[in-house]
Design an enzyme around this catalytic site. Structure first.
Site, short mmCIF file in Angstrom:
data_model
loop_
_atom_site.label_atom_id
_atom_site.label_comp_id
_atom_site.label_asym_id
_atom_site.label_seq_id
_atom_site.Cartn_x
_atom_site.Cartn_y
_atom_site.Cartn_z
N LEU A 414 1.32 6.82 -38.36
CA LEU A 414 2.90 5.98 -38.81
C LEU A 414 2.22 5.14 -39.72
O LEU A 414 1.96 4.14 -39.38
CB LEU A 414 3.82 5.83 -37.66
CG LEU A 414 4.21 6.79 -36.94
CD1 LEU A 414 5.14 6.24 -35.71
CD2 LEU A 414 5.21 7.98 -37.22
N ASP A 415 3.16 5.08 -40.60
CA ASP A 415 2.74 3.83 -41.67
C ASP A 415 3.08 2.19 -40.59
O ASP A 415 3.68 1.99 -39.97
CB ASP A 415 3.94 3.52 -42.79
CG ASP A 415 4.08 4.62 -43.99
OD1 ASP A 415 2.73 5.58 -43.38
OD2 ASP A 415 4.04 5.43 -44.26
N MET A 416 3.09 0.88 -41.05
CA MET A 416 2.85 0.01 -40.41
C MET A 416 4.18 -0.65 -40.55
O MET A 416 4.79 -0.71 -38.91
CB MET A 416 1.78 -1.05 -40.90
CG MET A 416 2.34 -2.46 -40.84
SD MET A 416 0.98 -3.63 -41.86
CE MET A 416 2.43 -3.92 -43.23
N THR A 418 6.93 1.03 -40.09
CA THR A 418 7.40 2.71 -39.76
C THR A 418 6.77 2.14 -38.00
O THR A 418 5.60 2.28 -37.63
CB THR A 418 7.42 4.00 -39.88
OG1 THR A 418 7.48 4.14 -41.25
CG2 THR A 418 8.16 4.67 -39.27
#
Length: 574
Positions: A414-416, A418
């Site tokens: 997951l993106d940081m 998110t």
């Protein structure tokens, strides 16, 4: 009293109530200082009311030829202690470099008295010659003839070589037959007949080889005539191309040397000097034309102390990028980071917040665990895997929690910014099986997002939809992503409306990504060809808030060992 530099602008409102910044802005990630916001507002009012020039920003609805632009303001203090600001635009404005109120470029390529016009004219003249040569009608005609002749030559030679192969096999069979006859009847008459036949066979071989040489010579001569005629045209074309390349490279290097940037210590460096020690080596096109370097150079040149900086977008967004009208943005990394690295030497600058561990003090909760896998709920602003500067991440925490686990642990990311559900593989076998599910897209992933507005499609009562916008990285400003229909990778998202809040002017949506591109959901929400509404707290494609309101709330997958279909869900904290 000392006269102010012509671009120094005094505030039209009282600013005594505002404290001056103690450190200069870290230009690649910042919250604008209140005085920079005031300066930006005054500059924006000027843009709306000035009559010195006309430029189509696309704000009146005329998007043909529209060009939005980055503007910047630099809060400065003069030797007398008076605080004001400087203004700048990136690149050219209304096809000019000089306009009242704005700082000039570091080097003006458009000035009539510099070398650029004469040398660029020479390159343009070569371009005209090259265009004439490239469009010569004999080039495509001769090229087609050459290809046809070469194809015919190859076909005829191949056919004759097959004749030679067949002849060789036939002669071999005849020689074997002669040898058998001689063995059965070893007489002088048989020997004499064999010798006559052998001579005949040898002559056949010689004739076939001579015929091959004749065919090759025939076609070589025909092809040579066409090749010579074509080369006379293409050699001139290639020579002009090489001359243009050489002159362009020399002019570019000469230009790079003219762009010389000061810092507060009075040290001056050219673009060549600045980029010589970087991975790029050669400055990217447009280096030094952004607002931030122009502002700082002007301040240092005129003895003004820089206090803070802010840059904002004005106009309609580009087709590929996501830019919001009047929104503040950081300086670009590829072009500006090396330049500003030199220009900020000697200034006390805010710490780089990107070097601070955002996961410090945060707990990574485990929602499910067995011998094969674990399901964790990643907080927002928490890396999935270690970064260049920060080790703390889901991976590092899992290594500590499961020291005897085998395999890579991380199956997906997951993106940081998110938050939400991630599956962790605790064995090599589980990792292989889970990864296979993600590759085959049998895993169901759902995200919930809060949008900073109500998209037009939802206002028109549409409750579901599909977004297909290919993405690629922004080479000038990583990690930002661009929509690129030519070179981008396929990116598809299905969305469903969850809830509209008319009072708050927000929309809660469910997002189902079919692909997993970097920032896919953020771009698909914010881009004008997507939902045209950024996610609340999106500091790259929208406006910063307490956090990015994007959460992976639902994960459905098959257990890597039991093959049981499992469902996990956790609500967001926003």
């Amino acid at each position: 009293m000392q006269l102010q530099p012509s671009c120094f602008t005094s505030f039209t409102q009282a600013i005594d109530a505002y404290a001056l910044p103690q450190r200069f802005t870290f230009p690649f990630y910042y919250e604008p200082h209140p005085l920079c916001v005031i300066a930006a507002n005054e500059l924006q009012q000027h843009l709306e009311t000035q009559h010195d020039w006309q430029h189509n920003f696309g704000l009146t609805g005329e998007l043909t030829g529209a060009i939005g632009k980055m503007f910047g303001v630099l809060l400065v203090q003069n030797a007398q202690g008076e605080v004001g600001y400087l203004s700048a635009f990136s690149g050219k404005l209304a096809e000019q470099n000089h306009w009242p109120r704005f700082v000039p470029p570091v080097f003006d390529m458009l000035a009539k008295d510099n070398f650029f016009h004469a040398e660029n004219l020479q390159i343009n003249q070569i371009n005209e010659q090259l265009l004439t040569v490239e469009n010569h009608p004999d080039i495509p005609r001769l090229s087609t003839e050459l290809e046809t002749e070469q194809a015919q030559a190859q076909a005829e030679l191949a056919a004759h070589r097959q004749v030679m192969i067949d002849g060789r096999q036939s002669r071999k069979a005849q020689r074997n037959q002669l040898a058998a006859q001689l063995a059965a009847n070893p007489t002088d008459e048989t020997l004499r007949e064999n010798a006559i036949t052998e001579a005949k066979l040898s002559q056949e071989s010689i004739n076939e080889k001579n015929q091959l040489r004749y065919i090759k010579r025939y076609w070589d001569e025909r092809i040579h005539v066409i090749s010579q005629a074509l080369s006379q045209l293409t050699d001139e074309r290639d020579a002009l191309r090489q001359q243009r390349k050489r002159l362009s490279a020399a002019l570019q290097q000469k230009l790079f040397e003219q762009y010389r940037f000061l810092n507060i210590k009075g040290t001056e460096k050219s673009l060549n000097d600045i980029f010589n020690g970087t991975v790029e080596l050669t400055p990217p096109a447009g280096s030094g034309e952004c607002a931030a370097p122009k502002l700082l150079h002007y301040a240092f040149k005129h003895g003004l102390k820089p206090l803070a900086i802010a840059e904002f977008w004005w106009g309609a967004p580009p087709k590929s990028e996501i830019r919001q009208h009047k929104q503040f943005y950081p300086a670009c990394l590829r072009k500006c980071q090396p330049i500003l690295g030199h220009m900020l030497e000697g200034l006390v600058v805010d710490d780089n917040p990107l070097l601070t561990n955002p996961a410090e003090g945060k707990t990574l909760s485990i929602l499910y665990q067995d011998d094969a896998m674990a399901i964790v709920n990643k907080p927002a602003e928490f890396l999935s895997v270690p970064g260049k500067e920060i080790e703390d991440s889901v991976y590092s925490r899992m290594c500590q929690t499961f020291p005897h686990a085998t395999g890579p642990l991380i199956v997906h990311r997951l993106d940081m910014s998110t938050s939400g559900l991630m599956v962790i593989a605790l064995t090599k076998e589980a990792h292989k099986q889970l990864q296979k599910q993600f590759i085959q897209r049998t895993v169901t992933k759902r995200y919930v997002a809060l949008l900073a507005g109500i998209p037009a499609v939802m206002a028109n009562k549409q409750a579901t939809g599909h977004i297909s916008l290919p993405l690629r990285g922004d080479l000038d400003d990583r990690p930002r992503q661009l929509v690129c229909h030519e070179f981008g990778k396929t990116a598809e998202t299905h969305w469903e409306l969850s809830q509209l809040d008319e009072m708050a002017r927000t929309a809660r949506v469910y997002l189902y990504p079919k692909t997993g591109r970097t920032h896919q959901l953020r771009v698909h929400c914010a881009h004008s060809e997507g939902l045209d509404t950024p996610i609340v707290g999106d500091d790259l494609y929208g406006t910063r808030a307490n956090r990015l309101h994007l959460h992976a709330d639902l994960l459905m997958l098959q257990h890597p060992v039991t093959r049981e279909r499992m469902r996990f869900q956790v609500d967001p904290d926003f």
